[in-house]
Design a protein around this motif. Structure first.
Motif, PDB file in Angstrom:
ATOM      1  N   SER A 336      74.167  62.009  71.918  1.00 13.46           N
ATOM      2  CA  SER A 336      75.025  62.007  73.233  1.00 13.46           C
ATOM      3  C   SER A 336      75.405  60.490  73.950  1.00 13.46           C
ATOM      4  CB  SER A 336      74.545  62.763  74.279  1.00 13.46           C
ATOM      5  OG  SER A 336      73.553  62.097  74.830  1.00 13.46           O
ATOM      6  N   TRP A 337      76.089  60.606  74.570  1.00  7.81           N
ATOM      7  CA  TRP A 337      76.731  59.091  75.055  1.00  7.81           C
ATOM      8  C   TRP A 337      75.688  58.506  75.899  1.00  7.81           C
ATOM      9  CZ3 TRP A 337      80.343  57.789  71.844  1.00  7.81           C
ATOM     10  CH2 TRP A 337      81.135  58.673  71.221  1.00  7.81           C
ATOM     11  N   ALA A 338      74.581  59.364  76.384  1.00  7.91           N
ATOM     12  CA  ALA A 338      73.250  58.950  76.871  1.00  7.91           C
ATOM     13  C   ALA A 338      72.676  57.692  75.892  1.00  7.91           C
ATOM     14  CB  ALA A 338      72.550  59.586  77.564  1.00  7.91           C
ATOM     15  N   HIS A 339      72.687  57.994  74.766  1.00  6.38           N
ATOM     16  CA  HIS A 339      72.084  57.032  73.724  1.00  6.38           C
ATOM     17  C   HIS A 339      72.832  56.001  73.230  1.00  6.38           C
ATOM     18  CE1 HIS A 339      68.719  59.727  74.454  1.00  6.38           C
ATOM     19  NE2 HIS A 339      69.876  60.616  74.322  1.00  6.38           N
ATOM     20  N   THR A 340      73.982  55.538  73.863  1.00 14.46           N
ATOM     21  CA  THR A 340      75.150  54.863  73.320  1.00 14.46           C
ATOM     22  C   THR A 340      74.420  53.448  72.827  1.00 14.46           C
ATOM     23  OG1 THR A 340      76.775  55.468  74.648  1.00 14.46           O
ATOM     24  CG2 THR A 340      77.168  53.214  73.954  1.00 14.46           C
ATOM     25  N   SER A 345      73.891  48.593  71.006  1.00 18.31           N
ATOM     26  CA  SER A 345      72.772  47.339  71.098  1.00 18.31           C
ATOM     27  C   SER A 345      72.409  47.035  69.457  1.00 18.31           C
ATOM     28  CB  SER A 345      71.619  47.835  71.800  1.00 18.31           C
ATOM     29  OG  SER A 345      71.865  48.219  73.015  1.00 18.31           O
ATOM     30  N   PHE A 346      72.241  48.010  68.695  1.00 19.35           N
ATOM     31  CA  PHE A 346      71.891  47.664  67.451  1.00 19.35           C
ATOM     32  C   PHE A 346      73.188  46.826  66.839  1.00 19.35           C
ATOM     33  CE2 PHE A 346      67.893  50.081  66.342  1.00 19.35           C
ATOM     34  CZ  PHE A 346      67.684  50.547  67.502  1.00 19.35           C
ATOM     35  N   GLY A 347      74.308  47.223  66.902  1.00 20.35           N
ATOM     36  CA  GLY A 347      75.483  46.394  66.557  1.00 20.35           C
ATOM     37  C   GLY A 347      75.508  45.053  66.883  1.00 20.35           C
ATOM     38  N   THR A 348      75.239  45.081  68.084  1.00 18.94           N
ATOM     39  CA  THR A 348      75.411  43.569  68.764  1.00 18.94           C
ATOM     40  C   THR A 348      74.088  42.825  68.331  1.00 18.94           C
ATOM     41  OG1 THR A 348      76.406  44.702  70.529  1.00 18.94           O
ATOM     42  CG2 THR A 348      75.625  42.542  71.005  1.00 18.94           C
ATOM     43  N   TYR A 349      73.101  43.579  68.113  1.00 19.37           N
ATOM     44  CA  TYR A 349      71.864  42.728  67.679  1.00 19.37           C
ATOM     45  C   TYR A 349      72.310  42.082  66.100  1.00 19.37           C
ATOM     46  CZ  TYR A 349      67.311  40.685  67.164  1.00 19.37           C
ATOM     47  OH  TYR A 349      66.163  39.767  66.705  1.00 19.37           O
ATOM     48  N   SER A 350      72.782  43.100  65.398  1.00 25.65           N
ATOM     49  CA  SER A 350      73.026  42.724  64.196  1.00 25.65           C
ATOM     50  C   SER A 350      74.102  41.660  63.888  1.00 25.65           C
ATOM     51  CB  SER A 350      73.660  44.065  63.171  1.00 25.65           C
ATOM     52  OG  SER A 350      72.855  45.065  63.307  1.00 25.65           O
ATOM     53  N   HIS A 402      75.355  46.596  79.446  1.00 24.48           N
ATOM     54  CA  HIS A 402      74.071  46.939  79.322  1.00 24.48           C
ATOM     55  C   HIS A 402      73.817  47.284  78.004  1.00 24.48           C
ATOM     56  CE1 HIS A 402      73.866  46.735  83.438  1.00 24.48           C
ATOM     57  NE2 HIS A 402      72.493  46.911  83.769  1.00 24.48           N
ATOM     58  N   SER A 403      75.013  48.150  77.426  1.00 20.74           N
ATOM     59  CA  SER A 403      74.641  48.862  76.147  1.00 20.74           C
ATOM     60  C   SER A 403      74.868  47.753  75.174  1.00 20.74           C
ATOM     61  CB  SER A 403      75.567  49.997  75.827  1.00 20.74           C
ATOM     62  OG  SER A 403      75.277  51.290  76.531  1.00 20.74           O
ATOM     63  N   TYR A 404      75.836  46.684  75.211  1.00 26.44           N
ATOM     64  CA  TYR A 404      76.146  45.830  74.109  1.00 26.44           C
ATOM     65  C   TYR A 404      74.888  44.547  74.282  1.00 26.44           C
ATOM     66  CZ  TYR A 404      80.534  47.880  72.863  1.00 26.44           C
ATOM     67  OH  TYR A 404      81.400  48.822  72.558  1.00 26.44           O
ATOM     68  N   PRO A 405      74.975  43.629  75.004  1.00 23.83           N
ATOM     69  CA  PRO A 405      74.085  42.565  75.015  1.00 23.83           C
ATOM     70  C   PRO A 405      72.727  42.781  75.453  1.00 23.83           C
ATOM     71  CG  PRO A 405      75.539  41.985  76.632  1.00 23.83           C
ATOM     72  CD  PRO A 405      76.368  43.315  76.073  1.00 23.83           C
ATOM     73  N   LYS A 406      72.430  43.613  76.611  1.00 27.07           N
ATOM     74  CA  LYS A 406      71.319  43.963  77.153  1.00 27.07           C
ATOM     75  C   LYS A 406      70.268  44.449  76.068  1.00 27.07           C
ATOM     76  CE  LYS A 406      68.308  44.940  80.850  1.00 27.07           C
ATOM     77  NZ  LYS A 406      68.113  46.199  82.254  1.00 27.07           N
ATOM     78  N   GLY A 407      71.008  45.545  75.777  1.00 28.37           N
ATOM     79  CA  GLY A 407      70.219  46.518  74.502  1.00 28.37           C
ATOM     80  C   GLY A 407      69.733  45.467  73.422  1.00 28.37           C
ATOM     81  N   ALA A 408      70.672  44.655  72.880  1.00 24.76           N
ATOM     82  CA  ALA A 408      70.466  43.627  71.760  1.00 24.76           C
ATOM     83  C   ALA A 408      69.330  42.737  72.149  1.00 24.76           C
ATOM     84  CB  ALA A 408      71.576  42.802  71.610  1.00 24.76           C
ATOM     85  N   LEU A 409      69.326  42.266  73.362  1.00 26.46           N
ATOM     86  CA  LEU A 409      68.195  41.549  73.870  1.00 26.46           C
ATOM     87  C   LEU A 409      66.839  42.040  73.680  1.00 26.46           C
ATOM     88  CD1 LEU A 409      70.040  39.497  76.427  1.00 26.46           C
ATOM     89  CD2 LEU A 409      69.422  38.497  74.494  1.00 26.46           C
ATOM     90  N   VAL A 410      66.862  43.356  74.302  1.00 29.35           N
ATOM     91  CA  VAL A 410      65.713  44.221  74.362  1.00 29.35           C
ATOM     92  C   VAL A 410      65.123  44.567  72.825  1.00 29.35           C
ATOM     93  CG1 VAL A 410      64.910  46.643  74.451  1.00 29.35           C
ATOM     94  CG2 VAL A 410      66.307  45.709  76.345  1.00 29.35           C
ATOM     95  N   LEU A 411      66.140  44.565  71.951  1.00 27.49           N
ATOM     96  CA  LEU A 411      65.518  44.639  70.422  1.00 27.49           C
ATOM     97  C   LEU A 411      64.999  43.093  69.961  1.00 27.49           C
ATOM     98  CD1 LEU A 411      68.660  46.648  68.748  1.00 27.49           C
ATOM     99  CD2 LEU A 411      66.322  47.336  69.109  1.00 27.49           C
ATOM    100  N   HIS A 412      65.564  42.315  70.625  1.00 27.09           N
ATOM    101  CA  HIS A 412      64.936  40.872  70.292  1.00 27.09           C
ATOM    102  C   HIS A 412      63.186  40.507  70.735  1.00 27.09           C
ATOM    103  CE1 HIS A 412      65.405  36.773  68.447  1.00 27.09           C
ATOM    104  NE2 HIS A 412      65.252  36.315  70.098  1.00 27.09           N
ATOM    105  N   MET A 413      63.387  41.337  71.833  1.00 21.73           N
ATOM    106  CA  MET A 413      61.929  41.229  72.512  1.00 21.73           C
ATOM    107  C   MET A 413      60.980  42.154  71.884  1.00 21.73           C
ATOM    108  SD  MET A 413      62.555  41.085  76.757  1.00 21.73           S
ATOM    109  CE  MET A 413      63.561  42.497  76.938  1.00 21.73           C
TER     110      MET A 413
END
Ligand SMILES: [Zn+2]
Length: 716
Positions: A336-340, A345-350, A402-413
C-alpha cells in the motif's frame, strides 16, 4: 498528487542531485497526523491475468476494445466481481462460454454478476467490451508540436490504469497480461514484457503490436506508448536494451542512455539478483519525469542530451533511479502507499550507489549531501512525518522528500550499522524472498533480523515510524591539564512534535599536530558528556566523521579551526567550513582563505562553495577571485563565478562578459554571461544580445537568457 506532479518531483530530485531545485515560497506547515487514515485494500478475488485488445484512434483521441479478465475467487460463493473502471463505457460483458453476463457501471466501478457464484479458489474468466474518448487521466493523447510527434501514452501511476481498461487497480495484487494494441500504420507501440508480434493491415491502414507481460507485476506498472518512435538498439549480454526516442532525438539516444548496460551490470552485482525482466526499454514521453513501468520505463524527453552537452547535463541520475525501480518497485512492490519508501527510498539510494560507483567517492558524498539538503528543506519549511505512515489523503502525498532522500539516507545509516557485506546480503535476500510479490515494511525488517541476527527495531522505530531527526547542540573544550577534549552533546529537537531522542552511533575525529584519531561512540541521551585524548590543542574536532547521520548540528568553532577545516577536512567538511567562515566576515584572514580555496581546492564543489561565500562576503579581495574563476575547468564553478560577478552590476565588465560568451563552451555559463550583460544596465549591449539570441543551445537556454537580459535593459 497526479503522476505529473510525482514525476516532476522525481525529476527535480534526480536532476538536482537530490536537492529541490525550486525555491518554493514557504507554505503553511502541514500536519500529516490529520490526514486520512488509510488501510490496505481488501480483496475478494485475486486478479491473475488480463488480455487487453485495444484499438486506439490517435486522430479522434478515441479508444475501445475488449478486456478478458481471469481471476481466482477468495470467497466461498463470490457472486459479483467488482472491477475499477472509469471514464469509459462498458457495452457488454460475457462469460468464457460466450453467455452474456449482467453488469452495472458506476462512475468508478464495474460490477459483473457471475454466471454462478464462484467457490473459494475457483478461477473465473469473463470479457468486457468498452469504449472511451480522451480521458482526463490514465491515457494521454498528445498532438504533434515542435517538441514531439503525435503520440498516445498511458499514465497508469499510481491508480489510473482503470481509466483505460477495467481491472483491479491497487498495488497489492500482481497480474500477468497480454496487450494487443492497434493504431494507425507508421506508429510503433512500446509496452511491458516480450514482443509477441507485429501485424500490419494494409487495407485498414493499421498496425497491431502484441506484447506479453508473463511475469507478474502490479497494475500501476502497466504501460504502453504509441508514436513514430525510432528504436535505438543496445544490449547487456543477451538482454535487449532499447531506447525509444522521437525521430529528431536519434543522435541523442546513446549520449543520454548509453550507460544503461553498465548500470544493469552494476545493479545485478550490487543487489545480488539479476535483472528480472525480458528486456529493458526506455521510451520518451512529453511529461515531467520518469515512471518505472516494468521493463518499459516512460522517460521524459527533456533529459535527451547530445554528446557535447552530456558532461554538463548527464542523465545518469534519473536513468539509474528508474532502472533501479525494476527491482525496487517492480519486482518487489509496496503493498500500500504507506510503504512508498520500499519503492522510492531504495530507488533513490540506488541512484546514489551508481553515481558513487561511476563518479567516485567525492561526487558520491556531494550527492548524499544534496539528498540531505532536500529532506531538510521539506522538514524545515513544510512538515515532518514518519517515513512509513498510513496517514495520507492520496497516494501522491507520499511521494515527497521523506520517501525519496530521507529514506535513502536511512538505508545509508543502516548500511553503516550492519556493515557492508550484511547490508548487501539483506538486499539480496529481501529480493529473493519477495520477488514478484507485494511487500510491506515489516517484511524488510524481518529480513534484516534473519540475515544479521540483530534486533534493530529501535533503529526502524526512530527512523521509519517516528518523525524528524536529531538536532545537536555541541560545545567543545580542550582541557590542557588533563590533555583531553571535552565534548558536550545535547539533542535539542522539538520533542513536543513526537520526535524521539535518537540512539545513534557517531564517529568523532580529533585532529592534533601529532595526528588524527577517530572514535565511534553511541549517543542515546538528551545530553551527553564525552572525552577524547588530545595531547595538544586540537586543530579540528569533527562530529560525524563520514557524514552518516541525518542531522542538524550547531557546533561553534573558532576561526583557526574553520581555516584548518576549509583546507584539510573531507569534501563535506570543507564545504561546511566555507559556509561557516562567514561568521568571521570581518577578520582579514577570511577572504584570502576563501579565495585560496576558490582557486586551488582539488574538488569543484569546494571551489564553488568558496565562491558563493565570497559573493556573500563582498569586498575587493572577494571580487578579485571571481574573474579568474570564470576560467575554471568545471562549468558549475564558472557559473558561480559569473553569477557573483553579474551581481556587481559593473559596466566595466561588458567586454569581459562578451568574451566569456564567445569563448565558453557551457550553455549555462554562456547564458549567465548574457544575464550579467543585462544586469550592467548598459543599453549598448542590446545588439550583441539580439545576435546571441539566435545561437542554438540546449532547450534554448541561451535564447531565453538573451531575451530576459534585453527585457531587463528595456525596462530601464
Ligand atoms: Zn522513483
Amino acid at each position: 498528487m497526479t503522476k505529473r506532479n510525482a514525476l516532476n518531483l522525481v525529476l527535480i530530485l534526480i536532476l538536482a542531485g537530490g536537492a529541490f531545485a525550486q525555491t518554493a515560497a514557504p507554505s503553511a506547515p502541514i500536519d500529516f497526523s490529520k490526514k486520512t487514515l488509510q488501510s490496505e485494500r481488501t480483496q475478494s478475488y485475486d486478479a491473475v491475468r488480463y488480455l487487453i485488445k485495444l484499438h486506439v484512434d490517435m486522430d479522434q483521441k478515441a479508444f475501445g476494445g475488449e478486456t478478458t479478465v481471469t481471476l481466482i475467487s477468495l470467497r466461498e460463493g463470490l457472486a459479483t466481481c467488482v472491477l475499477d473502471a472509469e471514464e469509459f463505457k462498458v457495452t457488454s460483458v460475457w462469460s468464457d462460454y460466450g453467455d452474456p453476463l449482467a453488469f452495472t457501471q458506476s462512475a468508478t466501478e464495474l460490477a459483473v454478476t457471475l454466471a454462478k457464484p464462484a467457490k473459494l479458489g475457483e478461477a473465473v474468466t469473463f470479457t468486457c467490451a468498452y469504449a472511451g474518448r480522451d480521458p482526463k487521466v490514465g491515457l494521454n493523447f498528445v498532438d504533434a508540436s515542435a517538441d514531439n510527434p503525435k503520440l498516445v501514452f498511458s499514465d497508469s501511476f499510481p491508480d489510473k490504469v482503470h481509466h483505460w481498461f477495467p481491472c483491479y487497480d491497487y498495488p497489492n495484487d500482481k497480474v500477468t497480461y497480454d496487450l494487443v494494441v492497434t493504431v494507425k500504420a507508421g506508429n510503433k507501440v512500446g509496452a511491458n514484457g516480450r514482443l509477441v508480434g507485429v501485424a500490419e493491415d494494409k487495407a485498414a491502414g493499421t498496425v497491431t503490436w502484441h506484447w506479453s507481460q508473463d511475469l507478474p507485476h502490479s497494475t500501476y506498472l502497466i504501460f504502453f506508448a504509441a508514436g513514430p518512435y525510432v528504436v535505438v538498439r543496445d544490449s547487456y549480454k543477451t538482454l535487449p536494451v532499447n531506447y525509444w526516442v522521437y525521430p529528431q532525438d536519434e543522435k541523442k539516444a546513446l549520449p543520454t542512455y548509453g550507460k544503461t548496460p553498465k548500470m544493469i551490470e552494476f545493479f545485478n552485482k550490487t543487489f545480488g539478483f539479476d535483472y528480472p525482466w525480458q528486456k529493458y526499454d526506455q521510451i520518451s514521453v512529453p511529461s515531467g519525469g520518469g515512471a518505472e513501468s516494468t521493463s518499459a520505463t516512460a522517460m521524459t524527453q527533456r533529459i535527451m542530451v547530445d554528446a557535447a552537452d552530456e558532461p554538463e547535463f548527464p542523465a545518469i541520475g534519473i536513468v539509474s533511479h528508474e532502472l533501479a525501480h525494476q527491482w525496487w518497485g517492480d519486482l518487489i512492490t509496496l503493498r500500500s502507499w504507506a510503504h512508498t519508501w520500499l519503492n522510492e527510498s531504495f530507488g533513490t539510494y540506488s541512484d546514489y550507489l551508481y553515481q558513487r560507483f561511476d563518479l567516485g567517492e567525492d561526487e558520491g558524498a556531494v550527492n548524499l549531501a544534496g539528498k540531505q539538503a532536500g529532506y531538510m528543506r521539506e522538514a524545515k519549511t513544510r512538515y515532518i512525518r514518519p517515513i512509513v505512515s498510513d496517514r495520507y489523503d492520496k497516494p501522491g502525498d507520499m511521494f515527497d522528500s521523506h520517501s525519496y532522500p530521507k529514506g535513502a539516507l536511512v538505508l545509508h545509516m543502516l548500511r553503516s550499522i550492519v556493515g557492508e557485506e550484511p547490508f548487501f546480503k539483506i538486499l539480496s535476500v529481501f529480493l529473493h524472498r519477495f520477488a514478484f510479490q507485494p511487500a510491506e515494511t515489516s517484511d524488510f525488517i524481518r529480513t534484516v533480523k534473519d540475515v544479521t541476527g540483530r534486533n534493530l527495531d529501535w533503529f526502524f522505530d526512530q527512523w521509519l515510524f517516528k518523525p524528524g531527526h536529531p538536532v545537536f547542540d555541541i560545545g567543545c573544550q580542550w582541557d590542557a591539564k588533563r590533555k583531553v577534549v571535552l565534548l558536550m552533546v545535547a539533542q535539542v529537537q522539538d520533542y513536543a512534535r513526537g520526535i524521539p531522542v535518537f540512539r545513534v552511533p557517531v564517529a568523532i575525529k580529533v585532529v592534533t599536530a601529532k595526528g588524527a584519531a577517530t572514535t565511534q561512540v553511541w549517543l542515546k541521551e538528551k545530553m551527553e558528556k564525552l572525552e577524547f585524548p588530545a595531547e595538544t590543542k586540537p586543530l579540528l574536532v569533527r562530529f560525524d566523521e563520514g557524514n552518516l547521520l541525518i542531522k542538524e548540528v550547531n557546533f561553534p568553532k573558532d576561526l583557526d579551526e574553520l581555516l584548518y577545516q576549509l583546507k584539510s577536512d573531507d569534501v563535506i567538511g570543507r564545504i561546511g567550513g566555507a559556509g561557516e567562515l562567514l561568521k568571521f566576515k570581518d577578520d582579514p584572514r577570511t577572504a584570502p582563505a576563501l579565495a585560496a580555496s576558490a582557486k586551488g581546492d582539488a574538488f569543484w564543489a569546494i571551489r564553488k562553495a568558496a565562491l558563493e561565500s565570497l559573493a556573500k562576503l563582498g569586498g575587493p579581495a572577494a571580487v578579485a577571485a571571481f574573474k579568474p574563476a570564470c576560467k575554471d575547468a568545471n562549468s558549475a564553478v564558472r557559473l558561480a563565478a559569473v553569477l557573483a560577478l553579474g551581481d556587481l552590476k559593473d559596466r566595466g565588465l561588458v567586454e569581459f562578459y562578451k568574451q566569456l560568451f564567445n569563448k565558453d563552451t557551457s550553455p549555462r555559463v554562456r547564458s549567465e554571461a548574457l544575464r550579467a550583460l543585462g544586469k550592467t544596465g548598459d543599453p549598448s549591449v542590446v545588439p550583441f544580445l539580439r545576435q546571441a539570441s539566435s545561437v542554438p543551445s540546449r532547450q534554448n537556454m541561451v535564447k531565453r537568457a538573451a531575451e530576459s537580459a534585453i527585457k531587463q535593459l528595456e525596462a530601464k
